[in-house]
Design an enzyme around this catalytic site. Structure first.
Site, PDB file in Angstrom:
ATOM      1  CE1 TYR A  61      44.593  38.474  32.300  1.00  0.00           C
ATOM      2  CE2 TYR A  61      42.938  39.098  33.908  1.00  0.00           C
ATOM      3  CZ  TYR A  61      43.481  38.160  33.051  1.00  0.00           C
ATOM      4  OH  TYR A  61      42.900  36.916  32.950  1.00  0.00           O
ATOM      5  CB  SER A  62      46.452  46.522  31.663  1.00  0.00           C
ATOM      6  OG  SER A  62      45.446  46.251  30.708  1.00  0.00           O
TER       7      SER A  62
END
Length: 325
Positions: A61-62
């Site tokens: 995630y990110s």
């Protein structure tokens, strides 16, 4: 807040899990709709204040910044022993060989990297984000077992695969005496109920805790059919998950009708429907506004009658399997 145990374990979790894909630097990775650290921290703090103890993120995630933000916020607003931190492994974290997947090398590298970003010595739940067809499942299972025995994870879980694959993994773990998966994080909501065919009955039989992702269909169940947001415009995964099926449009309308009859927001109805399934331990809810957290908690007290459920479920038609890649 209500609490329950995760599957056949003694681990107690809040019945709402905060999904932390929403929190991450927008300039890192491919999620332009995420909130940076300054915008994320008040939401994580409010979740703690509301009694949410279960926080779910992933290394991918990110590009790892979700883990960093979540780790720092939780360290500031709660004690480590009071929260359940879950993260995942599988997605690509760097180019080249061994930069993704579920090989022994990848798992050992990524658990240490996740712990560093989260600022903790262990995660409570370490999950394989997807099935890796390029690695023998025996290799993956033994590596996860060693991660647990090394004290770096308390439990292991899985996400989004065919029921036959999950059955194979459970059987092999039992056969070899390796740590068993205790949870299944799968795609389940009013717009996609394909898991009711095989995965949910399997989890009920094996006492596996189910942690549905996208229980609000990435927000589509909370607004009118034609309404759009910055996320719907930029979320390529969401575009693949949900199309233009006429039955989906009817279901969204039914959610609005039931919500109006009950005098509650649509999000509460859609979540209450997921929560009423006895195999569901905790839906994973994303929150980009404080009101999203309030709706999630309030859904625990929404009672749907059998007639309400029939109205919500009646328009559903079979869908192609999506979300396994």
């Amino acid at each position: 807040m209500d609490y329950t145990t995760l599957g056949r374990t003694g681990l107690q979790i809040s019945r709402i899990a905060l999904g932390c894909m929403t929190y991450g630097e927008p300039t890192r990775g491919n999620h332009a709709w995420t909130l940076d650290e300054e915008a994320s921290r008040p939401l994580i703090r409010r979740a703690v204040e509301l009694g949410i103890t279960f926080f779910d993120t992933a290394n991918v995630y990110s590009d790892g910044s979700s883990e960093e933000i979540v780790g720092r916020a939780l360290a500031e607003h709660t004690r480590r022993e009071e929260v359940v931190i879950a993260t995942k492994v599988h997605g690509r974290m760097r180019p080249g060989p061994n930069g993704a997947g579920l090989s022994r090398k990848a798992i050992f590298t990524e658990i240490d990297a996740s712990l560093t970003r989260l600022g903790t010595d262990y995660v409570d739940l370490y999950q394989i984000h997807r099935w890796d067809p390029g690695t023998p499942i025996e290799e993956t299972l033994e590596a996860l077992h060693d991660v647990v025995k090394a004290g770096k994870a308390r439990y292991i879980g899985a996400s989004s695969m065919f029921a036959w694959q999950f059955t194979q993994a459970l059987y092999l773990a039992d056969l070899h005496g390796w740590t068993r998966f205790v949870s299944m994080q799968d795609h389940y909501n009013l717009l996609n109920r394909e898991e009711e065919r095989e995965m949910l009955p399997l989890c009920a039989d094996q006492r596996i805790g189910v942690l549905p992702w996208s229980p609000l269909a990435r927000g589509r169940l909370t607004r009118d059919w034609d309404a759009t947001t910055h996320r719907t415009d930029t979320d390529e995964v969401g575009k693949r998950l949900y199309g233009t099926d006429a039955g989906d449009r009817t279901i969204i309308g039914r959610v609005a009708e039931v919500a109006a009859d009950l005098g509650v927001p649509r999000a509460q109805v859609a979540l209450a429907w997921v929560l009423r399934n006895p195999v569901v331990a905790a839906p994973i809810v994303g929150a980009s506004r404080l009101g999203h957290l309030d709706d999630a908690i309030a859904a625990l007290d929404v009672h749907l009658t059998d007639d309400d459920v029939a109205r919500l479920e009646e328009p559903y038609a079979p869908h192609p399997v999506v979300g396994f890649q």
